[in-house]
Design an enzyme around this catalytic site. Sequence first.
Site, PDB file in Angstrom:
ATOM      1  CE1 TYR A 145      -5.809  -1.029  -7.701  1.00  0.00           C
ATOM      2  CE2 TYR A 145      -5.911  -3.414  -7.980  1.00  0.00           C
ATOM      3  CZ  TYR A 145      -5.179  -2.255  -7.832  1.00  0.00           C
ATOM      4  OH  TYR A 145      -3.808  -2.315  -7.820  1.00  0.00           O
ATOM      5  CB  VAL A 188      -2.168 -12.476   2.898  1.00  0.00           C
ATOM      6  CG1 VAL A 188      -1.279 -13.056   1.821  1.00  0.00           C
ATOM      7  CG2 VAL A 188      -2.354 -13.450   4.031  1.00  0.00           C
ATOM      8  N   GLY A 271     -15.844 -13.074  -3.171  1.00  0.00           N
ATOM      9  CA  GLY A 271     -15.103 -12.317  -4.186  1.00  0.00           C
ATOM     10  C   GLY A 271     -13.621 -12.642  -4.224  1.00  0.00           C
TER      11      GLY A 271
HETATM   12  N1  NAD Z   1       1.185  -3.904  -3.740  1.00  0.00           N
HETATM   13  C1  NAD Z   1       0.824  -4.779  -4.659  1.00  0.00           C
HETATM   14  O1  NAD Z   1       0.758  -5.977  -4.400  1.00  0.00           O
HETATM   15  C2  NAD Z   1       0.482  -4.324  -6.055  1.00  0.00           C
HETATM   16  C3  NAD Z   1       0.086  -5.287  -6.985  1.00  0.00           C
HETATM   17  C4  NAD Z   1      -0.226  -4.877  -8.281  1.00  0.00           C
HETATM   18  C5  NAD Z   1      -0.116  -3.538  -8.626  1.00  0.00           C
HETATM   19  N2  NAD Z   1       0.258  -2.613  -7.703  1.00  0.00           N
HETATM   20  C6  NAD Z   1       0.326  -1.208  -8.117  1.00  0.00           C
HETATM   21  O2  NAD Z   1       1.559  -0.644  -7.685  1.00  0.00           O
HETATM   22  C7  NAD Z   1       1.384   0.737  -7.373  1.00  0.00           C
HETATM   23  C8  NAD Z   1       1.931   1.038  -5.984  1.00  0.00           C
HETATM   24  O3  NAD Z   1       1.216   0.272  -5.027  1.00  0.00           O
HETATM   25  P1  NAD Z   1       1.624   0.217  -3.485  1.00  0.00           P
HETATM   26  O4  NAD Z   1       1.324  -1.150  -3.003  1.00  0.00           O
HETATM   27  O5  NAD Z   1       2.972   0.776  -3.302  1.00  0.00           O
HETATM   28  O6  NAD Z   1       0.523   1.196  -2.870  1.00  0.00           O
HETATM   29  P2  NAD Z   1       0.653   2.427  -1.840  1.00  0.00           P
HETATM   30  O7  NAD Z   1      -0.734   2.800  -1.449  1.00  0.00           O
HETATM   31  O8  NAD Z   1       1.636   2.103  -0.773  1.00  0.00           O
HETATM   32  O9  NAD Z   1       1.271   3.556  -2.768  1.00  0.00           O
HETATM   33  C9  NAD Z   1       0.488   4.399  -3.580  1.00  0.00           C
HETATM   34  C10 NAD Z   1       1.005   5.819  -3.409  1.00  0.00           C
HETATM   35  O10 NAD Z   1       0.266   6.693  -4.277  1.00  0.00           O
HETATM   36  C11 NAD Z   1      -0.083   7.872  -3.565  1.00  0.00           C
HETATM   37  N3  NAD Z   1      -1.304   8.407  -4.188  1.00  0.00           N
HETATM   38  C12 NAD Z   1      -2.542   7.857  -4.193  1.00  0.00           C
HETATM   39  N4  NAD Z   1      -3.406   8.642  -4.863  1.00  0.00           N
HETATM   40  C13 NAD Z   1      -2.694   9.714  -5.300  1.00  0.00           C
HETATM   41  C14 NAD Z   1      -3.024  10.887  -6.037  1.00  0.00           C
HETATM   42  N5  NAD Z   1      -4.277  11.098  -6.482  1.00  0.00           N
HETATM   43  N6  NAD Z   1      -2.038  11.794  -6.310  1.00  0.00           N
HETATM   44  C15 NAD Z   1      -0.772  11.587  -5.866  1.00  0.00           C
HETATM   45  N7  NAD Z   1      -0.412  10.500  -5.149  1.00  0.00           N
HETATM   46  C16 NAD Z   1      -1.361   9.572  -4.869  1.00  0.00           C
HETATM   47  C17 NAD Z   1      -0.285   7.407  -2.127  1.00  0.00           C
HETATM   48  O11 NAD Z   1      -0.153   8.465  -1.193  1.00  0.00           O
HETATM   49  C18 NAD Z   1       0.830   6.372  -1.990  1.00  0.00           C
HETATM   50  O12 NAD Z   1       2.034   6.960  -1.546  1.00  0.00           O
HETATM   51  C19 NAD Z   1      -0.096   1.026  -7.547  1.00  0.00           C
HETATM   52  O13 NAD Z   1      -0.285   1.599  -8.834  1.00  0.00           O
HETATM   53  C20 NAD Z   1      -0.744  -0.337  -7.491  1.00  0.00           C
HETATM   54  O14 NAD Z   1      -1.947  -0.377  -8.227  1.00  0.00           O
HETATM   55  C21 NAD Z   1       0.557  -2.962  -6.425  1.00  0.00           C
END
Ligand code: NAD
Length: 309
Positions: A145, A188, A271
């Site tokens: 990831y 968490v 991990g």
């Molecule tokens: N939540 C955190 O703490 C955090 C920390 C660092 C980075 N991020 C990044 O922020 C972004 C959003 O994260 P989140 O926590 O809202 O996650 P989430 O899983 O709630 O949102 C991701 C969204 O992307 C959609 N998705 C996944 N694969 C897809 C595809 N192939 N085509 C179209 N849509 C797709 C999912 O349906 C979902 O609605 C991500 O890129 C994640 O890597 C999040």
Amino acid sequence: MMKKVLVTGGAGFIGLNLVNAYLKDGYEVVIVDNLSTGKIENIPTGVTFYEEDIRSQNFIEIVKKEKPDLINHHAAQIDVQYSIHQPVEDGSINILGTLNILEAARALKDEMDISLIYASSAAVYGDPVYLGIDEQHPIQPISYYGASKYAPESYMQIYHDLYGISYSIFRYANVYGIGQDPKGEGGVVSILVDKIVTDSLFTIHGDGEQTRDFIFVDDIVSANLLASKHPINTVCNISTHTKTSLLDLLQIAEEIIERKIETVYQEDRPGDIKHSYLLNEKANQLLNWKPQYSLKEGLAKTIQYYKEK
Ligand SMILES: NC(=O)c1ccc[n+]([C@@H]2O[C@H](COP(=O)([O-])OP(=O)(O)OC[C@H]3O[C@@H](n4cnc5c(N)ncnc54)[C@H](O)[C@@H]3O)[C@@H](O)[C@H]2O)c1
């Protein structure tokens, strides 16, 4: 003129908060999400929604048709454990998916100015070799990831150099807040809030002294709104510059709800990083951005929302 933003992952946790903020700010909003973890009920009225995979050819057609001024890319596979077991699928969504978005932007760029925002992650740094982590810290991801979130950063920089496509890349610390799913890789805080609301046992892995940099989603949103107007064409951390241990987090939650939270201790998870917090001076300099919420304020808002729900 009203600006148009296309939000990928707009049905997910951070995406839904972004979409609501863009609407409030007067943007026209288009969402592309395949609903793999996102929920249809997160999509408000007044937006154009395409249930589509970011990797598809159709995605490029959607971009050509909608002609957004900005693509805010938050769609991703976010489950670290899943990435370990399914590296090909993880890389396909996170790396090839982002490449498809860059290709879509390239298809439009002769016609109009288009800029990008990409949500990267502190996971790209891996086990910290020093704290607080700044943007110069070595990139040594310890999961696929982390690797699949990093590769698109390089691609985006090259698309900028070759084609002049403006961009902003944010490496988020641990985001929490309204709309986060405690069941997935929620993190968490969402698990803790769920245990509080359902009055059940909260599990602590290890001694509870491990620290994280918890940032409220509204602070993530404010950074995105600033970069939507002024792309930074570089990468910066979006974090609170504060380290909070799991035990501190529990104590703050107990102060908010004014009662004890029942806990159970289990062994360390292999991990898991022991300590992490990220500097945020670069975001402050480039965007004049600062987080506005203390953990207590953000947590109180989140708990209250779920209690009322
Ligand atoms: N939540 C955190 O703490 C955090 C920390 C660092 C980075 N991020 C990044 O922020 C972004 C959003 O994260 P989140 O926590 O809202 O996650 P989430 O899983 O709630 O949102 C991701 C969204 O992307 C959609 N998705 C996944 N694969 C897809 C595809 N192939 N085509 C179209 N849509 C797709 C999912 O349906 C979902 O609605 C991500 O890129 C994640 O890597 C999040």
